[in-house]
Design a protein around this motif. Structure first.
Motif, PDB file in Angstrom:
ATOM      1  N   ASP A 148       3.384  -2.750  16.970  1.00 34.38           N
ATOM      2  CA  ASP A 148       4.509  -2.973  16.077  1.00 34.38           C
ATOM      3  C   ASP A 148       4.660  -4.628  15.980  1.00 34.38           C
ATOM      4  OD1 ASP A 148       6.363  -3.456  13.506  1.00 34.38           O
ATOM      5  OD2 ASP A 148       8.368  -2.846  14.490  1.00 34.38           O
ATOM      6  N   PHE A 149       3.964  -5.637  15.693  1.00 33.89           N
ATOM      7  CA  PHE A 149       3.563  -6.971  15.438  1.00 33.89           C
ATOM      8  C   PHE A 149       2.274  -7.819  15.470  1.00 33.89           C
ATOM      9  CE2 PHE A 149       2.547  -5.291  19.625  1.00 33.89           C
ATOM     10  CZ  PHE A 149       1.760  -5.934  19.823  1.00 33.89           C
ATOM     11  N   GLY A 150       2.054  -8.730  15.260  1.00 33.61           N
ATOM     12  CA  GLY A 150       1.340  -9.782  14.780  1.00 33.61           C
ATOM     13  C   GLY A 150       0.646  -9.166  13.701  1.00 33.61           C
ATOM     14  N   PHE A 151      -0.972  -9.786  12.957  1.00 33.46           N
ATOM     15  CA  PHE A 151      -1.338  -9.681  12.313  1.00 33.46           C
ATOM     16  C   PHE A 151      -2.065  -7.367  12.000  1.00 33.46           C
ATOM     17  CE2 PHE A 151      -5.731 -10.938   9.790  1.00 33.46           C
ATOM     18  CZ  PHE A 151      -5.184 -11.196   8.484  1.00 33.46           C
ATOM     19  N   ALA A 152      -1.289  -8.193  10.359  1.00 31.65           N
ATOM     20  CA  ALA A 152      -1.743  -6.514  10.052  1.00 31.65           C
ATOM     21  C   ALA A 152      -3.196  -5.968  10.026  1.00 31.65           C
ATOM     22  CB  ALA A 152      -0.484  -5.743   9.211  1.00 31.65           C
ATOM     23  N   ILE A 153      -3.550  -5.227  10.024  1.00 30.06           N
ATOM     24  CA  ILE A 153      -4.356  -4.202   9.656  1.00 30.06           C
ATOM     25  C   ILE A 153      -4.766  -4.571   8.240  1.00 30.06           C
ATOM     26  CG2 ILE A 153      -5.116  -2.861  11.567  1.00 30.06           C
ATOM     27  CD1 ILE A 153      -4.917  -0.954  10.330  1.00 30.06           C
ATOM     28  N   ASP A 154      -4.072  -3.962   7.388  1.00 28.92           N
ATOM     29  CA  ASP A 154      -3.871  -4.649   5.822  1.00 28.92           C
ATOM     30  C   ASP A 154      -4.755  -5.882   5.738  1.00 28.92           C
ATOM     31  OD1 ASP A 154      -3.305  -1.620   5.072  1.00 28.92           O
ATOM     32  OD2 ASP A 154      -0.940  -2.895   4.781  1.00 28.92           O
ATOM     33  N   TRP A 155      -4.210  -6.856   5.894  1.00 28.52           N
ATOM     34  CA  TRP A 155      -4.539  -8.376   6.009  1.00 28.52           C
ATOM     35  C   TRP A 155      -6.217  -8.236   6.719  1.00 28.52           C
ATOM     36  CZ3 TRP A 155       0.110 -10.660   8.854  1.00 28.52           C
ATOM     37  CH2 TRP A 155       1.804  -9.770   7.604  1.00 28.52           C
ATOM     38  N   MET A 156      -6.229  -7.789   7.672  1.00 31.90           N
ATOM     39  CA  MET A 156      -7.187  -7.681   8.348  1.00 31.90           C
ATOM     40  C   MET A 156      -8.050  -7.213   7.600  1.00 31.90           C
ATOM     41  SD  MET A 156      -9.095  -9.033  10.635  1.00 31.90           S
ATOM     42  CE  MET A 156     -10.647  -9.740  11.963  1.00 31.90           C
ATOM     43  N   ARG A 157      -8.467  -6.430   6.770  1.00 28.80           N
ATOM     44  CA  ARG A 157      -9.601  -6.096   5.794  1.00 28.80           C
ATOM     45  C   ARG A 157      -9.341  -6.424   4.598  1.00 28.80           C
ATOM     46  NH1 ARG A 157      -9.070   0.157   4.199  1.00 28.80           N
ATOM     47  NH2 ARG A 157     -11.805  -0.783   3.965  1.00 28.80           N
ATOM     48  N   LYS A 158      -8.379  -7.729   3.594  1.00 31.05           N
ATOM     49  CA  LYS A 158      -8.701  -8.141   3.061  1.00 31.05           C
ATOM     50  C   LYS A 158      -9.527  -9.317   3.205  1.00 31.05           C
ATOM     51  CE  LYS A 158      -6.477 -11.612   2.626  1.00 31.05           C
ATOM     52  NZ  LYS A 158      -6.386 -13.451   2.981  1.00 31.05           N
ATOM     53  N   ASP A 159      -9.139  -9.307   4.597  1.00 29.14           N
ATOM     54  CA  ASP A 159     -10.345 -10.874   5.012  1.00 29.14           C
ATOM     55  C   ASP A 159     -11.514 -10.664   5.383  1.00 29.14           C
ATOM     56  OD1 ASP A 159      -8.115 -12.611   4.811  1.00 29.14           O
ATOM     57  OD2 ASP A 159      -7.792 -12.459   7.239  1.00 29.14           O
ATOM     58  N   LEU A 160     -11.615  -9.268   6.312  1.00 27.31           N
ATOM     59  CA  LEU A 160     -13.114  -8.891   5.829  1.00 27.31           C
ATOM     60  C   LEU A 160     -13.802  -9.048   4.921  1.00 27.31           C
ATOM     61  CD1 LEU A 160     -12.536  -6.111   8.711  1.00 27.31           C
ATOM     62  CD2 LEU A 160     -14.177  -8.689   9.339  1.00 27.31           C
ATOM     63  N   SER A 161     -13.245  -8.364   3.600  1.00 27.02           N
ATOM     64  CA  SER A 161     -13.703  -7.749   2.296  1.00 27.02           C
ATOM     65  C   SER A 161     -14.503  -9.102   2.178  1.00 27.02           C
ATOM     66  CB  SER A 161     -13.189  -7.317   1.153  1.00 27.02           C
ATOM     67  OG  SER A 161     -11.535  -9.067   1.111  1.00 27.02           O
ATOM     68  N   ILE A 162     -13.729 -10.657   2.092  1.00 25.14           N
ATOM     69  CA  ILE A 162     -14.510 -11.689   1.783  1.00 25.14           C
ATOM     70  C   ILE A 162     -15.289 -12.040   2.403  1.00 25.14           C
ATOM     71  CG2 ILE A 162     -13.546 -14.398   1.380  1.00 25.14           C
ATOM     72  CD1 ILE A 162     -10.479 -13.481   1.602  1.00 25.14           C
ATOM     73  N   CYS A 163     -15.337 -11.657   3.798  1.00 25.79           N
ATOM     74  CA  CYS A 163     -16.458 -12.190   4.963  1.00 25.79           C
ATOM     75  C   CYS A 163     -17.630 -11.369   3.817  1.00 25.79           C
ATOM     76  CB  CYS A 163     -16.672 -11.526   5.616  1.00 25.79           C
ATOM     77  SG  CYS A 163     -15.590 -12.511   6.971  1.00 25.79           S
ATOM     78  N   PHE A 164     -17.869  -9.596   3.916  1.00 25.28           N
ATOM     79  CA  PHE A 164     -18.751  -9.565   2.942  1.00 25.28           C
ATOM     80  C   PHE A 164     -18.973  -9.711   1.616  1.00 25.28           C
ATOM     81  CE2 PHE A 164     -15.808  -5.477   5.784  1.00 25.28           C
ATOM     82  CZ  PHE A 164     -16.636  -5.558   6.597  1.00 25.28           C
TER      83      PHE A 164
END
Length: 295
Positions: A233-249
């Motif tokens: 319950d802290f830090g960088f949420a997976i919602d944000w990580m998946r957004k970032d990964l979509s940019i990578c893809f």
């Protein structure tokens, strides 16, 4: 330098403390946030600052304009239009977008700024909420050297490292590489911890040993123990990580690059989102190994 006027657009998890560090460093700071109550709260904590009702109002008298919002669409919404940053920008002003966004958007905004006789740099950050609060972010920049030299002292107010990586868009591509590395490290760390736990090893001891060897990483030092305890319950949420990964893809398709591990991790995150972990820290990846998938 301390007389420079800085605008900060976007008082989210990262922007809120970043703007505070700017003010503490002696810059004149005017902020804008889509939710006005966040701006009011920031002003209550930083009474020497100013707040604006629109991005245009925040930027109109600024020497440097910094933005940190959600995604490409959010960035466009604060830069363009009658109330946008570009609507009334001083000639010679320099804009820096700290949003993790696409490289193509960075190039687009740089071209738009040039038409206004202004500068633009893409400057995504790494270090998370803790890095922003403690003023020790890493900023990876894309743009022209002359503009970088002018804004570097400003960005050092909330950073431990500010580096010009290359031309416009290079900062965003560097951030993509950063996120891909994090995804891979977290997958490896999750598997390693799961193996150690299953064998009955003490994770605190394991972490203390591994951090001194080739397996050492920021994730190991800062997330291994909380992962073992099931705390996310802290830090960088997976919602944000998946957004970032979509940019990578998207970037990988343009460059004809394969990202097999990142795609695997993204699938695991998608499954965790379905289980209700959307706002949990990215280290929740270890829960992919739960025996009870509904836990």
């Amino acid at each position: 330098m301390l007389a420079m006027r800085v605008a900060f657009v976007g008082l989210g998890t990262m922007g809120y403390p970043m703007a505070g560090h700017l003010l503490a460093s002696g810059f004149e700071v005017c902020v804008y946030n889509r939710s006005a109550d966040k701006s009011e709260r920031w002003l209550a904590e930083h009474p020497r600052g100013e707040i604006a009702n629109t991005p245009r109002e925040a930027a109109m008298n600024a020497d440097v304009v910094l933005s940190c919002v959600g995604n490409d669409d959010d960035v466009r919404s604060v830069y363009y239009g009658d109330d946008g940053i570009f609507a009334d920008l001083n000639r010679g002003a320099i804009c820096v977008d700290h949003t993790t966004a696409s490289a193509s958007l960075a190039k687009e905004l740089a071209a738009a700024a040039k038409q206004l006789d202004c500068g633009f740099l893409d400057g995504p950050v790494s270090g998370g909420e803790a890095g922003a609060i403690n003023g020790v972010l890493t900023v990876m920049m894309g743009g022209e050297q002359v503009h970088f030299d002018k804004v570097e002292p400003v960005l050092k107010a909330f950073s431990k490292a500010v580096t010009l990586v290359g031309e416009h868009g290079a900062g965003q591509v560097c951030k993509m590489a950063n996120q891909l590395c994090i995804a891979g490290v977290l997958q490896g760390l999750s598997e390693g911890l799961k193996l150690a736990q299953s064998a009955g090893l003490d994770i605190e001891t394991v972490q203390a040993v591994l951090k001194h060897g080739a397996a050492g990483s920021w994730q190991l030092e800062n997330r291994a123990l909380t992962m073992a305890k099931g705390e996310f319950d802290f830090g960088f949420a997976i919602d944000w990580m998946r957004k970032d990964l979509s940019i990578c893809f998207e970037q990988a398709v343009q460059l004809n690059v394969e990202l097999p591990l990142a795609k695997q991790v993204d699938q695991r995150y998608a499954q965790l989102q379905e289980r209700g972990f959307s706002r949990s820290d990215t280290s929740v990846l270890i829960k992919q190994f739960d025996q009870d998938q509904h836990a």
